[in-house]
Design an enzyme around this catalytic site. Structure first.
Site, PDB file in Angstrom:
ATOM      1  N   ASP A  47       0.648  -1.143  -0.008  1.00 21.29           N
ATOM      2  CA  ASP A  47      -0.080  -0.073   0.041  1.00 21.29           C
ATOM      3  C   ASP A  47       0.731   1.458   0.017  1.00 21.29           C
ATOM      4  O   ASP A  47       0.402   2.374   0.035  1.00 21.29           O
ATOM      5  CB  ASP A  47      -1.034  -0.240   1.370  1.00 21.29           C
ATOM      6  CG  ASP A  47      -1.571  -1.449   1.249  1.00 21.29           C
ATOM      7  OD1 ASP A  47      -2.090  -1.802   0.493  1.00 21.29           O
ATOM      8  OD2 ASP A  47      -1.515  -2.028   2.480  1.00 21.29           O
ATOM      9  N   HIS A  77       4.074 -15.123  -2.000  1.00 20.40           N
ATOM     10  CA  HIS A  77       3.133 -13.888  -1.955  1.00 20.40           C
ATOM     11  C   HIS A  77       3.956 -12.548  -1.406  1.00 20.40           C
ATOM     12  O   HIS A  77       3.885 -11.501  -1.849  1.00 20.40           O
ATOM     13  CB  HIS A  77       2.015 -13.928  -0.812  1.00 20.40           C
ATOM     14  CG  HIS A  77       0.983 -12.877  -0.821  1.00 20.40           C
ATOM     15  ND1 HIS A  77       0.205 -12.528  -1.751  1.00 20.40           N
ATOM     16  CD2 HIS A  77       0.568 -12.101   0.089  1.00 20.40           C
ATOM     17  CE1 HIS A  77      -0.589 -11.726  -1.400  1.00 20.40           C
ATOM     18  NE2 HIS A  77      -0.227 -11.222  -0.313  1.00 20.40           N
ATOM     19  N   ARG A 117      18.142  -5.966  10.514  1.00 20.92           N
ATOM     20  CA  ARG A 117      18.155  -5.056   9.458  1.00 20.92           C
ATOM     21  C   ARG A 117      17.418  -3.695   9.658  1.00 20.92           C
ATOM     22  O   ARG A 117      17.114  -3.233   8.822  1.00 20.92           O
ATOM     23  CB  ARG A 117      17.625  -5.605   8.324  1.00 20.92           C
ATOM     24  CG  ARG A 117      18.665  -6.539   7.512  1.00 20.92           C
ATOM     25  CD  ARG A 117      17.957  -7.328   6.583  1.00 20.92           C
ATOM     26  NE  ARG A 117      18.942  -8.303   5.931  1.00 20.92           N
ATOM     27  CZ  ARG A 117      19.405  -9.159   6.239  1.00 20.92           C
ATOM     28  NH1 ARG A 117      19.441  -9.811   7.393  1.00 20.92           N
ATOM     29  NH2 ARG A 117      20.640  -9.844   5.648  1.00 20.92           N
TER      30      ARG A 117
END
Ligand SMILES: Nc1c(NC[C@H](O)[C@H](O)[C@H](O)CO)[nH]c(=O)[nH]c1=O
Ligand SMILES: CC(=O)[C@@H](O)COP(=O)(O)O
Length: 136
Positions: A47, A77, A117
């Site tokens: 999004d 996905h 990270r």
């Protein structure tokens, strides 16, 4: 002073990682004397392009940094989300002629790899500042 927009994908499963990435991003902005003029939260990394576009079109935003975490699931996905987000953000940067940096980590990443990270949030902000100040 560079004025930044920040987009933060808050996909629930990785709430703590996203929070640490945002802290790293805000610290980098402070370290470089940059101002985060608006932060937009979105549900997930997929999004982010529309939110980045809304910020990039503003006159008071010199660059946009986008943060998100995509951890591997059972299917591909994660790769679909990551590819779509990266392409969408590239399109926003070129369409708006405004730097948009990719601080979305993953795909193909475990939760432990994500936790290692979180500094990439700061890297995305540093790159946004460099682009805003150094591009001809
Ligand atoms: N699985 C992850 C997502 N999925 C959610 C999508 O990004 C999106 O919010 C939804 O499809 C509605 O449009 N998002 C992440 O940021 N990280 C993931 O690991
Ligand atoms: C990538 C994810 O975390 C999720 O959206 C999809 O998971 P899955 O591949 O297990 O369906």
């Amino acid at each position: 002073m560079v004025q930044l927009g920040l987009v933060v994908a808050q996909y629930d499963k990785h709430g703590q990682v996203v929070e640490e990435m945002e802290e790293s991003a805000r610290q980098a902005a402070a370290d470089h004397d940059a101002d985060v003029v608006e932060t937009v939260a979105v549900p997930g990394s997929y999004d982010t392009p529309l939110a980045a576009d809304r910020l990039a079109r503003r006159d008071d935003v010199d660059a946009v940094a986008v943060l998100g975490v995509i951890v591997e699931g059972d299917t591909a996905h994660d790769a679909v989300i990551a590819d779509a987000a990266a392409q969408g953000l590239t399109d926003v940067a070129l369409d708006r002629d405004t730097p948009v940096t990719l601080g979305i980590i993953g795909p193909g990443m475990s939760t432990a790899e994500a936790e290692a990270r979180t500094h990439k949030g700061g890297s995305a902000v540093t790159s946004a500042i460099e682009l805003a100040t150094q591009l001809p």
